[in-house]
Write an enzyme that holds these catalytic residues in place. Structure first.
Site, mmCIF file in Angstrom:
data_model
loop_
_atom_site.group_PDB
_atom_site.id
_atom_site.type_symbol
_atom_site.label_atom_id
_atom_site.label_comp_id
_atom_site.label_asym_id
_atom_site.label_seq_id
_atom_site.Cartn_x
_atom_site.Cartn_y
_atom_site.Cartn_z
ATOM 1 N N CYS B 86 1.795 4.277 7.161
ATOM 2 C CA CYS B 86 1.775 5.731 7.350
ATOM 3 C C CYS B 86 2.908 6.156 8.296
ATOM 4 O O CYS B 86 4.066 6.039 7.950
ATOM 5 C CB CYS B 86 0.406 6.176 7.834
ATOM 6 S SG CYS B 86 0.135 7.937 7.651
ATOM 7 N N HIS B 203 -3.575 3.416 4.152
ATOM 8 C CA HIS B 203 -3.977 2.647 5.341
ATOM 9 C C HIS B 203 -4.828 1.438 4.949
ATOM 10 O O HIS B 203 -6.056 1.554 4.893
ATOM 11 C CB HIS B 203 -4.819 3.535 6.267
ATOM 12 C CG HIS B 203 -4.021 4.536 7.034
ATOM 13 N ND1 HIS B 203 -3.491 4.263 8.271
ATOM 14 C CD2 HIS B 203 -3.672 5.807 6.742
ATOM 15 C CE1 HIS B 203 -2.842 5.337 8.717
ATOM 16 N NE2 HIS B 203 -2.938 6.288 7.808
ATOM 17 N N GLU B 205 -5.676 -1.032 6.724
ATOM 18 C CA GLU B 205 -6.563 -1.434 7.830
ATOM 19 C C GLU B 205 -7.834 -0.580 7.843
ATOM 20 O O GLU B 205 -8.835 -0.969 8.414
ATOM 21 C CB GLU B 205 -5.811 -1.346 9.174
ATOM 22 C CG GLU B 205 -5.720 0.025 9.829
ATOM 23 C CD GLU B 205 -4.716 0.973 9.168
ATOM 24 O OE1 GLU B 205 -4.222 0.671 8.064
ATOM 25 O OE2 GLU B 205 -4.450 2.044 9.766
#
Lengths: 86, 235
Positions: B86, B203, B205
């Site tokens: 990002c 994302h 994660e």
């Protein structure tokens, strides 16, 4: 010495913000508007002892390395001599 | 093997990345403050999401001048693994570590939702465990994710198989409707020519545990671990 730096998206790059502003101007009845491009404007005060050539070199360097992303943006600038205060 | 997670003023996804590495991958991980040039012997660097320097000027434009980015450039030049997520992707673009630039989303809105991306190549240290064509469900959250590159750069990305993820429909079709931000060629993630630097807007994660709604993103980090382990075994 004062510099005014104008940053715009390159003509080949779509400008979603400009397009939206264009549409909204049209819907408000501003039928004369053919296109809108949104950009950025920087007013930079420089060391008054710089010569015009030095000022131009400084501004061009910072515009290319920091103020713009050359992948998508271009710039132009103008210099204005500021009278020294007594 | 140790992961390093960079921290800039305004980063806000560094703890998510840290948690994922330490609690899900069970690997050592350290935070690295932006003002240092010491990468603390880390084997992989995560440039996390957020709003570094308030996104002032342009996203990632100020962060690229941080001392730590000088170290990251050297680390990347010697083949070190770098993943930018990002805002991290935006920083890597501004740094010139990856080609192209980000524009405002074509819908002009901040888009925050789960999307589908298709793995375009398994030939990177970040996708080695994912079959090409596999569809991953991973969330995005950004205002400037509309990837742009000139024609020559795009041709180069295609030719060198540097496009790693593309936005797609649930069944893996690359369609305009599946493109959340107007990105050129539905690009969601790219790597450099040497394939050791990845930037992606989604994302992974945030999609690394079933509890979060999807653990599809974990394969990215598992692939990194595998590729680092292979390196260690070989040397």
């Amino acid at each position: 010495m004062k510099a005014r730096v104008f940053v715009n998206l390159k003509k080949s790059v779509l400008d979603p913000q400009g397009k939206t502003i264009h549409h909204s101007l049209q819907s408000l009845g501003y039928r004369s508007v053919n296109d809108v491009r949104q950009g950025k404007f920087f007013e930079i005060s420089l060391d008054p002892t710089l010569s015009a050539d030095q000022a131009r070199a400084e501004i061009e360097k910072m515009a290319k390395s920091v103020l713009t992303n050359p992948v998508i943006e271009e710039f132009r600038y103008e210099l204005e001599a500021v009278e020294a205060h007594p | 093997m140790k992961f390093g997670v960079l921290m800039f003023p305004g980063s806000n996804c560094e703890h998510d990345a840290y948690h994922m590495v330490s609690k899900v991958l069970h690997r050592p991980v350290e935070f690295i403050w932006h003002a240092t040039k010491d990468l603390k012997g880390c084997d992989a660097i995560v440039v996390p999401g957020g709003f570094s320097y308030g996104d002032y000027l342009r996203t990632g434009a100020i962060a690229r001048f941080s001392p730590v980015m000088e170290a990251v450039r050297e680390f990347a030049a010697t083949g070190g693994l770098v993943i930018g997520i990002c805002n991290g992707f935006q920083i890597l673009l501004e740094s010139g570590l990856l080609p192209g630039a980000m524009l405002r989303n074509n819908g002009l809105k901040y888009v925050c939702r789960h999307v589908y991306v298709r793995v375009e190549t398994g030939d990177t240290p970040f996708t080695g465990l994912a079959q090409p064509g596999r569809v991953l469900q991973i969330p995005i959250g950004h205002m400037e994710g509309n990837y742009f590159a000139d024609e020559a750069t795009l041709a180069q990305l295609e030719r060198n198989r540097q496009i790693v993820f593309r936005y797609c429909s649930e069944d893996g079709q690359i369609t305009e409707a599946a493109n959340p931000n107007g990105s050129l060629a539905n690009i969601a993630g790219i790597c450099n020519l040497q394939r050791n630097v990845l930037g992606m807007m989604p994302h992974p994660e945030r999609a690394s545990e079933a509890l979060l709604g999807s653990d599809d993103g974990l394969v990215v980090f598992q692939s990194m671990v595998q590729s680092l382990e292979l390196l260690t075994t070989r040397s």
